[in-house]
Design a protein around this motif. Sequence first.
Motif, mmCIF file in Angstrom:
data_model
loop_
_atom_site.group_PDB
_atom_site.id
_atom_site.type_symbol
_atom_site.label_atom_id
_atom_site.label_comp_id
_atom_site.label_asym_id
_atom_site.label_seq_id
_atom_site.Cartn_x
_atom_site.Cartn_y
_atom_site.Cartn_z
ATOM 1 N N LEU A 77 0.794 -1.274 -0.016
ATOM 2 C CA LEU A 77 0.080 0.031 0.007
ATOM 3 C C LEU A 77 0.830 1.354 -0.136
ATOM 4 C CD1 LEU A 77 -2.988 -1.032 2.429
ATOM 5 C CD2 LEU A 77 -3.002 -0.318 -0.125
ATOM 6 N N VAL A 78 2.045 1.175 0.377
ATOM 7 C CA VAL A 78 2.981 2.335 0.378
ATOM 8 C C VAL A 78 3.314 2.618 -0.976
ATOM 9 C CG1 VAL A 78 5.379 3.041 0.835
ATOM 10 C CG2 VAL A 78 3.975 1.699 2.486
ATOM 11 N N ASP A 79 3.234 1.716 -2.014
ATOM 12 C CA ASP A 79 3.612 2.012 -3.330
ATOM 13 C C ASP A 79 2.254 2.506 -4.016
ATOM 14 O OD1 ASP A 79 6.119 0.787 -3.106
ATOM 15 O OD2 ASP A 79 5.423 -0.954 -3.548
ATOM 16 N N VAL A 80 1.179 2.001 -4.058
ATOM 17 C CA VAL A 80 -0.024 2.489 -4.326
ATOM 18 C C VAL A 80 -0.233 3.819 -3.518
ATOM 19 C CG1 VAL A 80 -2.705 2.141 -4.224
ATOM 20 C CG2 VAL A 80 -0.923 0.299 -3.882
ATOM 21 N N TYR A 81 0.106 4.304 -2.189
ATOM 22 C CA TYR A 81 0.352 5.871 -1.928
ATOM 23 C C TYR A 81 1.059 6.749 -3.043
ATOM 24 C CZ TYR A 81 1.035 9.870 0.953
ATOM 25 O OH TYR A 81 1.208 11.067 1.330
ATOM 26 N N ALA A 82 2.075 6.150 -3.266
ATOM 27 C CA ALA A 82 3.101 6.975 -3.952
ATOM 28 C C ALA A 82 2.684 6.969 -5.434
ATOM 29 C CB ALA A 82 4.537 6.127 -4.340
ATOM 30 N N ALA A 83 1.805 6.106 -5.955
ATOM 31 C CA ALA A 83 1.103 6.177 -7.335
ATOM 32 C C ALA A 83 0.015 7.244 -7.399
ATOM 33 C CB ALA A 83 0.745 5.132 -7.650
ATOM 34 N N SER A 84 -0.738 7.249 -6.151
ATOM 35 C CA SER A 84 -1.832 8.290 -5.865
ATOM 36 C C SER A 84 -1.307 9.683 -5.753
ATOM 37 C CB SER A 84 -2.521 7.861 -4.439
ATOM 38 O OG SER A 84 -3.456 8.882 -4.395
ATOM 39 N N LYS A 85 -0.206 9.664 -5.034
ATOM 40 C CA LYS A 85 0.404 11.220 -4.782
ATOM 41 C C LYS A 85 0.913 11.680 -6.379
ATOM 42 C CE LYS A 85 3.797 10.990 -2.001
ATOM 43 N NZ LYS A 85 4.616 11.309 -0.812
#
Length: 281
Positions: A170-178
């Motif tokens: 989910l840390v990577d998903v958050y980076a993609a969202s940002k």
Amino acid sequence: MASIRYIFASVVVFAAFLTAAYACTGSTIAAFNIQVLGQSKMGKPEVVDYLKQIIAQYDLVLIQEIRDVAGTAIVELLDAVNSQPGSNFKMTLGPRVGRSSSKEQYAYFYREDKFQALDSFSYDDQTDGFEREPFVVLFENLDKGAAVSKFSIIGLHSKPTDAVNEVDLLVDVYAASKKRFGVEDSILMGDFNADCSYLTRTEFETVRLWTDTSFQWLIPSSADTTVKSTDCAYDRIVLAGQNLIANSKDAGIFNYHERYGITTDLAEDISDHYPVYFTIN
């Protein structure tokens, strides 16, 4: 440091939690795994009556485990919620996802006078790390005086036996969202299966979403988000972005079994999970 944070989240934060409906100002956001939401469940009037009451308490709700191939059950549920006085919910619906034939969808119900969905995407899971790829939506808070004006929500229903890896990713998903939205404030929530045998205390120490102190976990491992006899904090809410963290409060679990005084059988017909929620200013 991570061990100290674990104790803090399990003891100090939980002292402020309520297991009843919220009673506060601001906008209240929830995540609810409605166990196997399909035509069978929607064909039970008493269950639907409680579902619409539960959902209508909140201003924005992530709904998980939508398994209706025809795609009509979630529309019927939205109509049922909006049949109540004062309800004006819209829906943003994700694609059917899953590796097997048993696919699921995520949906966000939100009050159209409070929020607007600006953009959305299903996470591009190039490494096939997720059983059901997170569905990410950018929302605008229509209250011009709100402290949090825009934020993303990352919804996940993890595969239980791969919860350690999926919650970490989910840390990577958050980076993609940002990167896509240009917004740091984000809510990561859903049925993470983040407790008991699926994600143990020792395994938490290997999960970046937990060890990175820039993320704030609102639902502690000492909580119980399950309807049945299990005692597990599967359902979680995690915040990112200092503005969102500073302007959030009143997180909790809505135990509808106790609140409505219904039978155990009826409570379990509604779902095997309780909603988790919090409020933003």
